[in-house]
Design an enzyme around this catalytic site. Structure first.
Site, PDB file in Angstrom:
ATOM      1  N   ARG A  32       8.034   6.512  -3.556  1.00 31.68           N
ATOM      2  CA  ARG A  32       8.418   7.164  -2.298  1.00 31.68           C
ATOM      3  C   ARG A  32       7.596   6.544  -1.179  1.00 31.68           C
ATOM      4  NH1 ARG A  32       4.920   9.725  -4.921  1.00 31.68           N
ATOM      5  NH2 ARG A  32       6.463  10.558  -6.351  1.00 31.68           N
ATOM      6  N   SER A  55       0.810  -1.223   0.000  1.00 34.42           N
ATOM      7  CA  SER A  55       0.000   0.000   0.000  1.00 34.42           C
ATOM      8  C   SER A  55       0.842   1.271   0.000  1.00 34.42           C
ATOM      9  CB  SER A  55      -0.925  -0.016   1.216  1.00 34.42           C
ATOM     10  OG  SER A  55      -1.664  -1.201   1.205  1.00 34.42           O
ATOM     11  N   ASP A 106      -3.541  -1.735  -2.466  1.00 28.23           N
ATOM     12  CA  ASP A 106      -4.747  -2.174  -1.748  1.00 28.23           C
ATOM     13  C   ASP A 106      -6.012  -1.603  -2.378  1.00 28.23           C
ATOM     14  OD1 ASP A 106      -4.575  -0.034   1.215  1.00 28.23           O
ATOM     15  OD2 ASP A 106      -3.956   0.321  -0.843  1.00 28.23           O
TER      16      ASP A 106
END
Ligand SMILES: Nc1ncnc2c1ncn2[C@@H]1O[C@H](COP(=O)(O)OP(=O)(O)O)[C@@H](O)[C@H]1O
Ligand SMILES: O=P(O)(O)OC[C@H]1O[C@@H](O)[C@H](O)[C@@H](O)[C@@H]1O
Length: 483
Positions: free
Chosen positions: A172, A157, A210
């Site tokens: 990132r 996620s 997700d």
């Protein structure tokens, strides 16, 4: 005795006569800052649409708009046993999914709280931790071992660029993570290497976000589902676009993929408005961003998601006591001065206090912060929690409205998951009102509604792994053209 039945939900009847005028004035200012009018919602949503399009262009924009290489809709007929792991912002889950093939599935799962230090651990520590949890789960579920490696859907996620379904290069970290040696790396081989170390027979078949998992899992059981949303530690959404309408994929699509083919997009729209053109940021939002490990990133997420709502409340209270000296006189503020000491369950519990004298709030401040509050202070605190929660709910739906307008959805089930959606008091009602303020529907029934999602990061990951295995068996591409 006449039983009057359940009492109507608690409505604030309290008076503010015991609140000093100076504090009331300050409260009015803060309410103003935290209020999102219908006009503002509409303006934000219009800009959001432009930004979604920019994210799909060759030039790109603030919102990553990551093609997830899920090129098929689930049929509901997928079958088989799949492992899934879900590395979220707060928990790691390991799930065994048995797809029934009739829009049904069964799951067995274990949840492991991410150790607090994990946010700043090393890459090996993170992936070894995941592999350890996988080993514990597999040893438990398959005591006699397995005949062949278990296919695994890896729900990761975080914003990860994908040139194929079983690849994910972390762009990132978000949600306060700051682990060295992962950004810019494909996390699939990193996990596979840790799995090899603990010798558990698992093959990572697909890497998914997700929200993409939530989208696919919800479509598996509800054909009306058109997007997958997470309002949890972070915020994000996924929907299906069409290959030919994604300019940045021009020239990269293998010949066996039809231009009309669907393509799931992991928007990563927590990054919306990093240029700060439309979101009404307060000085508290600016401070949170400045003090975060990735300043300038995730501007939208930092105003609305579970990792931050408690911190917004804390900074406002600190301002009212330290700077303005309006509350908590002669109190020990050392705990209140600890950043991120309040998670989002704190404002949630303040909003849930059913008592006129807010005695639960009094206990909360005493037990968690060692602060004795007055009745007047508790009334202010309650309003602030409501305004922070309301702002989160109302801003949260701008991504939904933008996707619907961009894709021309006149009706949709928007499948949502995450503790803020599932547990924050009033989130659902406030979000629905936000959508009404934008679309100004005449009909009695809202045509676009937010519905509870299926288990995206578990079942969703398994279904995508099943879809991927099917494509691979048919010799179909699952990534960009190999030159
Ligand atoms: N009662 C609550 N109401 C709203 N948010 C909550 C509540 N309890 C925990 N949270 C927040 O939910 C987030 C965890 O979200 P969740 O969806 O459970 O995990 P993840 O983000 O790892 O998938 C945390 O940021 C936490 O602050
Ligand atoms: O499920 P979580 O941890 O709340 O994550 C929600 C979103 O959080 C964002 O920070 C991530 O970049 C997204 O990839 C993710 O979907």
């Amino acid at each position: 005795m006449v039983h009057l039945g359940p009492k109507p939900p608690q409505h604030r009847k309290g008076t503010f006569t015991d609140v000093p005028q100076e504090l009331l004035t300050e409260l009015k200012n803060l309410e103003e800052l935290l209020t999102i009018t219908p006009e503002t919602l509409i303006k934000i949503t219009d800009h959001f649409i432009t930004e979604l399009d920019k994210g799909l262009s060759k030039k790109g924009g603030n919102i990553p708009m990551i093609p997830g290489w899920v090129l098929d809709f689930p049929t509901g007929k997928e079958t088989g046993d799949y492992l899934a792991i879900d590395l979220g912002g707060t928990n790691l889950r390991v799930v065994l999914v048995k797809l029934g093939g009739n829009r049904d599935f069964d799951t067995t799962q274990s949840k492991f709280a991410l150790p607090k230090h994990m946010r700043t651990a090393t890459s090996d520590e993170l992936f070894d931790f995941i592999a350890e949890c996988l080993k514990k789960f597999v040893d438990e579920e398959f005591p006699e071992g397995v005949s062949a490696p278990l296919p695994l859907g890896f729900t990761f996620s975080y914003p990860a660029s994908q040139n194929s379904i079983n690849e994910g290069v972390l762009q990132r970290w978000t949600k306060g993570f700051d682990i060295d040696g992962v950004e810019g790396k494909d996390v699939v081989p990193l996990l596979q290497a840790s799995i090899e170390k603990v010798q558990v027979p698992i093959e990572v078949v697909a890497l998914i976000n997700d929200t993409t998992g939530t989208l696919v899992a919800s479509m598996y059981t509800d054909s009306e589902a058109k997007m997958g949303l997470i309002f949890g530690t972070g915020c994000n959404g996924a929907y299906y676009d069409v290959v030919k309408d994604i300019p940045k994929l021009e020239g990269l699509i293998p010949d066996d993929i039809d231009p009309e083919s669907p393509m799931a997009i992991n928007c990563e729209y927590g990054a919306f408005d990093n240029e700060h053109l439309v979101l009404p940021r307060t000085k508290y939002d600016i401070q949170i961003d400045k003090e975060s490990p990735r300043p300038g990133q995730q501007s939208f997420e930092k105003m609305i998601s579970g990792y931050y709502l408690g911190e917004v409340l804390r900074l406002i209270l600190l301002d009212l006591t330290l700077e303005k000296k309006l509350i908590f006189k002669n109190q020990d503020l050392s705990k209140l001065q600890t950043s991120f000491i309040l998670d989002t369950s704190f404002p949630a519990k303040i909003e849930e206090d059913p008592f006129e004298n807010l005695s639960d709030v009094a206990d909360l401040f005493q037990n968690q912060l060692g602060i004795q509050t007055t009745s007047a202070e508790r009334k202010i605190i309650r309003v602030l929690a409501e305004k922070i929660g309301e702002r989160s709910s109302r801003l949260s739906i701008c991504g939904i409205a933008a996707i619907c307008k961009k894709r021309g959805y006149k009706s949709a089930h928007c499948a949502a998951d995450g503790s803020v959606y599932n547990k924050y008091p009033g989130f659902k009602e406030r979000a629905a009102q936000g959508l009404r303020d934008i679309f100004k529907w005449e009909s009695k029934e809202d045509p676009i509604i937010i519905v509870p999602a299926e288990d995206g990061s578990g079942a969703g990951a398994a279904i995508i792994a099943a879809l991927t295995q099917k494509r691979l068996k048919e010799g179909k591409s699952v990534g960009i053209k190999k030159n």
